[in-house]
Motif scaffolding. Sequence first.
Motif, PDB file in Angstrom:
ATOM      1  N   ASP A  61       0.861  -1.178   0.000  1.00  0.00           N
ATOM      2  CA  ASP A  61       0.000   0.000   0.000  1.00  0.00           C
ATOM      3  C   ASP A  61       0.898   1.229   0.000  1.00  0.00           C
ATOM      4  O   ASP A  61       1.811   1.344   0.823  1.00  0.00           O
ATOM      5  CB  ASP A  61      -0.898   0.014   1.237  1.00  0.00           C
ATOM      6  N   ASP A  62       0.654   2.146  -0.912  1.00  0.00           N
ATOM      7  CA  ASP A  62       1.546   3.294  -1.089  1.00  0.00           C
ATOM      8  C   ASP A  62       1.620   4.178   0.144  1.00  0.00           C
ATOM      9  O   ASP A  62       2.656   4.783   0.422  1.00  0.00           O
ATOM     10  CB  ASP A  62       1.100   4.129  -2.294  1.00  0.00           C
ATOM     11  N   GLU A  63       0.545   4.259   0.907  1.00  0.00           N
ATOM     12  CA  GLU A  63       0.517   5.148   2.069  1.00  0.00           C
ATOM     13  C   GLU A  63       0.943   4.461   3.355  1.00  0.00           C
ATOM     14  O   GLU A  63       1.701   5.029   4.159  1.00  0.00           O
ATOM     15  CB  GLU A  63      -0.882   5.736   2.241  1.00  0.00           C
ATOM     16  N   TYR A  64       0.490   3.221   3.576  1.00  0.00           N
ATOM     17  CA  TYR A  64       0.705   2.558   4.862  1.00  0.00           C
ATOM     18  C   TYR A  64       1.752   1.451   4.827  1.00  0.00           C
ATOM     19  O   TYR A  64       2.111   0.914   5.869  1.00  0.00           O
ATOM     20  CB  TYR A  64      -0.623   2.002   5.376  1.00  0.00           C
ATOM     21  N   GLY A  65       2.236   1.118   3.657  1.00  0.00           N
ATOM     22  CA  GLY A  65       3.245   0.061   3.542  1.00  0.00           C
ATOM     23  C   GLY A  65       2.650  -1.240   3.058  1.00  0.00           C
ATOM     24  O   GLY A  65       3.120  -1.831   2.096  1.00  0.00           O
ATOM     25  N   THR A  66       1.596  -1.707   3.739  1.00  0.00           N
ATOM     26  CA  THR A  66       0.856  -2.893   3.298  1.00  0.00           C
ATOM     27  C   THR A  66      -0.634  -2.653   3.511  1.00  0.00           C
ATOM     28  O   THR A  66      -1.039  -1.779   4.292  1.00  0.00           O
ATOM     29  CB  THR A  66       1.254  -4.162   4.077  1.00  0.00           C
ATOM     30  N   LYS A  67      -1.451  -3.459   2.840  1.00  0.00           N
ATOM     31  CA  LYS A  67      -2.899  -3.365   3.023  1.00  0.00           C
ATOM     32  C   LYS A  67      -3.281  -3.755   4.453  1.00  0.00           C
ATOM     33  O   LYS A  67      -4.242  -3.225   5.020  1.00  0.00           O
ATOM     34  CB  LYS A  67      -3.617  -4.260   2.020  1.00  0.00           C
TER      35      LYS A  67
END
Length: 338
Positions: free
Chosen positions: A150-156
Amino acid sequence: MREGIAIAGTVAVDEIKKVRKYPNSSELATIQRVSRSIGGAVSNCAVGLAKMDHELPIEVIALVGKDEKGLFIQDQLATFSNINTKQVHATGVTPFTDVIQDLTDHSRTFFTYRGNSHLFNENTIDFKSLQANLLHIAYILLLDSLDQVDDEYGTKMAKVLKQAQEAGIKTSIDIVSESGNRYSQIVPPSLAYTNYCVVNELEAGKTVGIELRDQQGNLKINELRKVLVRLKELGVQDWVVIHTPEGSFGFDGLHVHSIPSLAIEQAHIQGTVGAGDAYVSGVLYGALKGMELPQAMELGTAAAASSLLAEDSTSGIKPIEQLMNMYQQYAKRETIEI
């Protein structure tokens, strides 16, 4: 007012096969006994907690298959009145695990079919209808969609944990044990949005790049404190706990705690499937009830030990009062100072 615990993620059927001795490659081993039980973190933790406290509200969030194994799981969960299955949905094929247990040393070898587990994604949990004040998600490295970047949090997975915290829900994670080097990339993003991280020594060590067993299989005691602190530094907000057969080790940000395992005689051990989930369930119950970390670890230790007394994941788990008495009454291994 939020109350109880929600458990989300991996659900499966365990097909348990006992063999006299696990074979070498190309050798034949005769199956001595076959049994079936619910498996995976969702089933194990939900039923374990329901057996500990029949009044504890438990919400299950999982995908079962449109098949006979899926019906088996739903039937087993339905036997407990305090387990809410409104967020259990049928799609695809139910995951299952062939558990091969060596009767010589009680070791286990797992062959897992992931089935529909890749369909569990960031939209599976309906936070609007969730009533729990704690959400436990497992397992990282087994839920393929949540392991995606996930681009914002690192992973979903990290994104889902963040959503839970924003909704006023505390979070807990568990990790699956596997060979490979994915831990250091996939696990850390989730720890930034985790309140309780309760994992075994292999998972803890691989996450931070520090092996906790030597080549002979001995626990590297001098490294335990370092790994606990490092996991806390990665963002875990309340408790970090590492559980091992020898004992468990916890860090609450101020103090490191060492709790010895119960000395269960080998002849009384019927199976070790689900002992890790039983331990996690005990610790999380302690967190829900406002216990201090050492007391919660004692409860987790007793829950794990009680699970050893039955061959499946949950049959041996006892009510909370009996577990607390069990920890006090049973002989214990020597406490490991770290």
